[in-house]
Scaffold this active site. Structure first.
Site: not given
Ligand code: NAD
Length: 278
Positions: A159, A166
């Site tokens: 990570y 984060k």
């Molecule tokens: P995802 O890829 O579906 O979403 C990530 C989003 O970030 C995308 O829509 C992308 O377009 C956007 N993004 C990246 N750079 C950008 C920019 N410059 N301008 C505008 N948008 C931008 O993946 P996800 O897992 O749904 O991620 C959403 C959030 O959840 C993130 O913060 C991620 O760290 C967090 N998260 C994910 C997990 C997991 O296991 N998937 C767990 C905990 C937290």
């Protein structure tokens, strides 16, 4: 206007970060819509717009606009559109993160300055920046929500720099909560368990991480979009009216566990044979 009744009936909000139907933001948006909310969506770039548009339209969204969080004019134009159309909002969901794939394997110490700053800009600063814009159209108070992960609190394999971003994001949630509390604007983070999404596909050995969580969390499963969506609705609605500055874990209880569950050891040892130990 959304005709469904529910805890978000009559509320309007922004969802930033839906890339496709697997996105965590999409899970929260679906539950918010089912609970009566009207939602404005943003996307980053044309490829994502193509995938987002039919999804957003299925939730009767009338505002689907570009917002790249690294481009100030893009943020301003998105907020102007929301402001012109609705005048005010009640909530914002920020589900945005990015780091170079190369930095999400190997060691944290090898992170480059360029990627460190880029990761912090998109995954941490953007929330503060967007909150700053959102409060201008929240005269009646409301709720601002971001997404985090347990890698902010404990070291998780691969990570790396994202964990550091984060941690800064979670800290900024607390500072923002204090800055905005007097305006009756609440600021929280939802710390989700691992889920198979586009962003997660960049993390090395992610399937192993998912299996480890499933075998060792008290609920013996991984979270679903619905689990996260329902908790998201709680945090953006009046159900959580007394909650701010909180990092709310929606991870099947994984963060409470201190040691590998002995009964899972066998399965884990089989899985380890498939792990990329780079
Ligand atoms: P995802 O890829 O579906 O979403 C990530 C989003 O970030 C995308 O829509 C992308 O377009 C956007 N993004 C990246 N750079 C950008 C920019 N410059 N301008 C505008 N948008 C931008 O993946 P996800 O897992 O749904 O991620 C959403 C959030 O959840 C993130 O913060 C991620 O760290 C967090 N998260 C994910 C997990 C997991 O296991 N998937 C767990 C905990 C937290």
């Amino acid at each position: 206007m959304n005709s469904k009744s529910g805890v978000l009936s009559g509320k309007k909000g922004i969802v930033i970060g839906v890339a496709n139907e697997r996105s965590i933001a999409w899970g929260i948006a679906k539950e918010a819509f089912s609970n009566g909310a009207d939602i404005a969506f943003s996307y980053q770039g044309k490829a994502i717009e193509k995938r987002l548009r039919p999804l957003a339209q299925s939730l009767e969204s009338t505002i689907i606009e570009e917002c790249d969080v690294t481009i100030p004019s893009s943020i301003d134009s998105f907020f102007s559109k929301v402001s012109n159309e609705w005048g005010k909002i009640d909530f914002m969901i920020h589900a945005v993160a990015y780091s170079d794939k190369e930095a999400l394997k190997g060691r944290y110490i090898d992170t480059t300055k360029e990627n460190f700053l880029r990761t912090m800009e998109i995954s941490c600063f953007s929330f503060t920046d967007l909150c700053n814009k959102a409060v201008n159209i929240m005269p009646d108070g409301g709720s601002l929500l971001t997404l985090s992960y347990y890698g902010a609190e404990r070291v998780m394999p691969h990570y790396n720099v994202m964990g550091v971003a984060k941690a800064a994001l979670e800290s900024s949630v607390k500072y923002l909560a204090t800055d905005l509390g007097r305006k009756n604007i609440r600021v929280n983070a939802l710390s989700a368990g691992p889920m198979k999404t586009l962003a997660a596909s960049g993390i090395n050995n992610f399937r192993f991480i998912m299996k480890w969580n499933e075998l060792n969390s008290p609920l013996q499963k991984n979270v679903t979009q619905e689990d996260v969506g329902k908790s998201g609705v709680y945090l953006i609605s009046d159900l959580s009216s007394g909650v701010t500055g909180e990092i709310h874990h929606v991870d099947c209880g994984y963060n409470t566990v201190g040691m590998l569950e002995p009964s899972s050891a066998h399965e884990i040892s089989d899985l380890l044979k498939k792990v990329d130990f780079e």
